[in-house]
Design an enzyme around this catalytic site. Structure first.
Site, PDB file in Angstrom:
ATOM      1  N   LYS A  62      -2.100  -1.804  -3.681  1.00 36.87           N
ATOM      2  CA  LYS A  62      -2.958  -0.619  -3.726  1.00 36.87           C
ATOM      3  C   LYS A  62      -2.099   0.537  -4.190  1.00 36.87           C
ATOM      4  O   LYS A  62      -1.198   0.992  -3.485  1.00 36.87           O
ATOM      5  CB  LYS A  62      -3.570  -0.323  -2.356  1.00 36.87           C
ATOM      6  CG  LYS A  62      -4.429   0.945  -2.334  1.00 36.87           C
ATOM      7  CD  LYS A  62      -5.089   1.114  -0.979  1.00 36.87           C
ATOM      8  CE  LYS A  62      -5.636   2.521  -0.766  1.00 36.87           C
ATOM      9  NZ  LYS A  62      -6.689   2.889  -1.712  1.00 36.87           N
ATOM     10  N   TYR A  80       0.868  -1.177   0.000  1.00 33.83           N
ATOM     11  CA  TYR A  80       0.000   0.000   0.000  1.00 33.83           C
ATOM     12  C   TYR A  80       0.901   1.222   0.000  1.00 33.83           C
ATOM     13  O   TYR A  80       1.640   1.452   0.957  1.00 33.83           O
ATOM     14  CB  TYR A  80      -0.913  -0.033   1.227  1.00 33.83           C
ATOM     15  CG  TYR A  80      -1.787   1.177   1.455  1.00 33.83           C
ATOM     16  CD1 TYR A  80      -2.091   2.074   0.425  1.00 33.83           C
ATOM     17  CD2 TYR A  80      -2.337   1.421   2.706  1.00 33.83           C
ATOM     18  CE1 TYR A  80      -2.908   3.178   0.652  1.00 33.83           C
ATOM     19  CE2 TYR A  80      -3.156   2.511   2.943  1.00 33.83           C
ATOM     20  CZ  TYR A  80      -3.428   3.389   1.917  1.00 33.83           C
ATOM     21  OH  TYR A  80      -4.227   4.478   2.144  1.00 33.83           O
TER      22      TYR A  80
END
Length: 313
Positions: free
Chosen positions: A168, A140
């Site tokens: 992500k 992320y």
């Protein structure tokens, strides 16, 4: 995460009681809301969850509550948000995974300091791989504590290890998204874009789906976008949705996540506006902007024949 169709992974909010304690009944209701909207998975303990405002114990309690409520209906991923050296982070990764999540997400900005090199970052990632056995992992590119964006070749090497199944992306650059997707060949891996200004382009480039704060307003719209992105018969509607998301980007980010909680109140969720984050002043002007967003979305959903009466059981 491997899936046959484009999917939406909501970045979950954390509801609080007015005294600042976690509202687990609100969290249960919110989890059902995402699932009823058609989410293909959930991202618990992320920035939208105010993970850096939660203690390590609270993060684990939130993750456990989500996993138990989902009850294996859809995948759940959760971030390892504890700061410290790689041994400390590896220990928390193991704790998070023991709760039953499908993958543990690494915060890129916690692996190496902003002034440390890519070589140091990569060395620590592979060290963490060794310390966490075969636990499925993801990345992320969180803006906190600072945003470390992975280079396409870096991501390719990490995915080639077989340990990374989720990413992500927050690079905000469609060309870099395309380059990253060109570097990865693992069918078990999925890149999920957070930036809705190029949502349609990202999906068409091969992203597995979207993972964005807009899903904390109208998750069913993001699901609709993922479902119809490659359908030429919906090109006009897709353009309409993309423009709506782009036009309202600033409104949805200002005083977030309080504004999202207010929007969800208007949709019928019984959650408070309380936030531990210093998000800004939720004043009359901000409220008016969200009221307009709610009205505009209601009109758009009707145009697209998207039901907005999501079950809250």
């Amino acid at each position: 995460m491997k899936q046959k169709e484009k999917g939406f992974i909501p970045v979950m909010l954390t509801p609080y009681l007015e005294n600042g304690e976690i509202d687990f009944e609100g969290l249960r209701q919110l989890t059902e809301f995402y699932i009823s909207a058609g989410a293909s998975g959930l991202f618990a303990n992320c920035q939208s969850s105010e993970m850096f405002e939660l203690s390590a114990e609270e993060s684990l309690r939130v993750i456990r509550a989500v996993v138990e409520q989902v009850d294996e209906r859809i995948p759940v991923v959760a971030a390892s948000s504890v700061k410290g050296n790689i041994a400390v982070q590896a220990d928390f990764v193991r704790q998070v995974y023991s709760l039953g999540v499908d993958a543990v997400i690494l915060i890129t900005g916690l692996i190496a300091a902003e002034d440390e090199s890519d070589a140091v970052f990569e060395e620590r990632i592979f060290e963490l791989f060794e310390l966490t056995e075969n636990i499925p992992l993801g990345f992320y590119e969180c803006p906190e504590p600072y945003k470390r964006v992975l280079h396409p070749d870096q991501l390719g090497r990490f995915v080639a290890s077989g340990r990374i199944i989720y990413h992500k992306d927050t690079c905000l650059d469609i060309k870099q998204i395309q380059s990253k997707l060109a570097q990865v060949k693992n069918p078990d891996f999925g890149l999920y874009d957070a930036y809705m200004v190029h949502a349609v382009e990202s999906l068409k480039a091969g992203a597995a789906g979207l993972s964005c704060i807009q899903g904390n307003y109208f998750p069913e719209l993001i699901v609709w976008l993922c479902q119809h992105c490659n359908d030429s018969g919906f090109s006009e509607q897709m353009a309409l949705v993309q423009q709506f998301l782009t036009d309202n980007m600033d409104v949805m980010h200002h005083v977030y996540p309080i504004v999202a909680k207010y929007f969800l109140q208007k949709r019928g969720l019984n959650i408070s506006l309380y936030s531990r984050r210093k998000a800004g002043n939720f004043d009359a002007q901000v409220k008016l902007a969200i009221d307009k967003l709610y009205k505009d979305y209601t009109i758009l959903a009707k145009q697209l024949d998207i039901p907005t009466d999501i079950a809250l059981s």
